[in-house]
Design an enzyme around this catalytic site. Sequence first.
Site, PDB file in Angstrom:
ATOM      1  N   SER A  48     -16.423  -1.234 -91.650  1.00  0.00           N
ATOM      2  CA  SER A  48     -15.719  -1.444 -92.921  1.00  0.00           C
ATOM      3  C   SER A  48     -16.437  -0.706 -94.047  1.00  0.00           C
ATOM      4  O   SER A  48     -15.877  -0.530 -95.128  1.00  0.00           O
ATOM      5  CB  SER A  48     -15.612  -2.940 -93.249  1.00  0.00           C
ATOM      6  OG  SER A  48     -16.872  -3.573 -93.110  1.00  0.00           O
ATOM      7  N   GLU A 185     -10.246 -11.587 -85.116  1.00  0.00           N
ATOM      8  CA  GLU A 185      -9.759 -11.183 -86.441  1.00  0.00           C
ATOM      9  C   GLU A 185      -8.247 -11.350 -86.516  1.00  0.00           C
ATOM     10  O   GLU A 185      -7.506 -10.848 -85.650  1.00  0.00           O
ATOM     11  CB  GLU A 185     -10.148  -9.728 -86.741  1.00  0.00           C
ATOM     12  CG  GLU A 185      -9.655  -9.284 -88.120  1.00  0.00           C
ATOM     13  CD  GLU A 185     -10.279  -8.001 -88.647  1.00  0.00           C
ATOM     14  OE1 GLU A 185     -11.201  -7.453 -88.000  1.00  0.00           O
ATOM     15  OE2 GLU A 185      -9.819  -7.564 -89.730  1.00  0.00           O
TER      16      GLU A 185
HETATM   17  O1  KIV Z   1     -16.289  -3.717 -89.944  1.00  0.00           O
HETATM   18  C1  KIV Z   1     -16.223  -4.919 -90.243  1.00  0.00           C
HETATM   19  O2  KIV Z   1     -16.586  -5.346 -91.347  1.00  0.00           O
HETATM   20  C2  KIV Z   1     -15.693  -5.844 -89.252  1.00  0.00           C
HETATM   21  C3  KIV Z   1     -15.367  -7.224 -89.693  1.00  0.00           C
HETATM   22  C4  KIV Z   1     -14.088  -7.214 -90.399  1.00  0.00           C
HETATM   23  C5  KIV Z   1     -15.400  -8.198 -88.562  1.00  0.00           C
HETATM   24  O3  KIV Z   1     -15.515  -5.463 -88.124  1.00  0.00           O
END
Ligand code: KIV
Length: 278
Positions: A48, A185
């Site tokens: 993310s 998720e």
């Molecule tokens: O990349 C991320 O932050 C994630 C979370 C949303 C679990 O995979």
Amino acid sequence: MEKRKPSIPQFKAWKEQGRKIRMATAYDFSFASLVERSPIEMILVGDSLGMVMLGYDSTVPVTMEDMVHHTKPVVRGAANTFIVADMPFGSYNVSLSETMRNANRLMQEGGADAIKLEGGEGVLDLVAALTSGGVPVMGHIGLTPQTASQLGGFKVQGKDAAAAQQLIEDAMGLEEAGAFAVVLECVPAPVAKMISEKLSIPTIGIGAGPDCDGQVLVIHDLLGIFDRFTPKFVKKYATLNGTIIDALSTYAKEVEDGTFPGPEHSFGMVEEELQRLY
Ligand code: KIV
């Protein structure tokens, strides 16, 4: 109480005791140091970061170099927090040897305690190979952002019985393959509850209701820093973007009107030395 990095068996014991696991993302030294000073016991260096740190529209452009680069400072900032680093898109879909090499990099170069990868039945062989090679793996099923376009976008998964059944089988397959935990998720809360009851390893929910064994949120979401969009499952525990913009605006105003820097932020000189200049 002094913080100590938990171990993988401890996470399983906490599940048995009904003690929730708290996880947040972090991508740099400053934020990792703040998480380290909180009771949160797990950090995810999530891909993310592509959206909240690098300004991409999705996680797909994130590279292994990005992940290693961001994992290192998090490890330096949070020595007593368990750190999981994401395998980015393209790092585990070429060959087993490349997957192993990339996972090893996140642990050896990055310093992560474990890696996370997305997928269900399609990644079970990889998970088995990684875990038997000594790499602790966290699974990630439900909405898998790296393949969101195949899922029809950022949508809740497992809404009908057949899709929910597949998620249950994926989760059980991941446990059998050796994963030590699974992120769920955007999964309906009753399905997440069912999966959590069936597994002996912890489930970590994000948009998966209250019955998971732990929860994870993106730190920029929970602190109210990222405001391009806010998914329904996000709770903002602060609105720091407003606080930051106010502070920056006050600084700008004080520079303009000469209030900053004041005498307390300036360095003087011995009068005698000053006189010698004239
Ligand atoms: O990349 C991320 O932050 C994630 C979370 C949303 C679990 O995979």
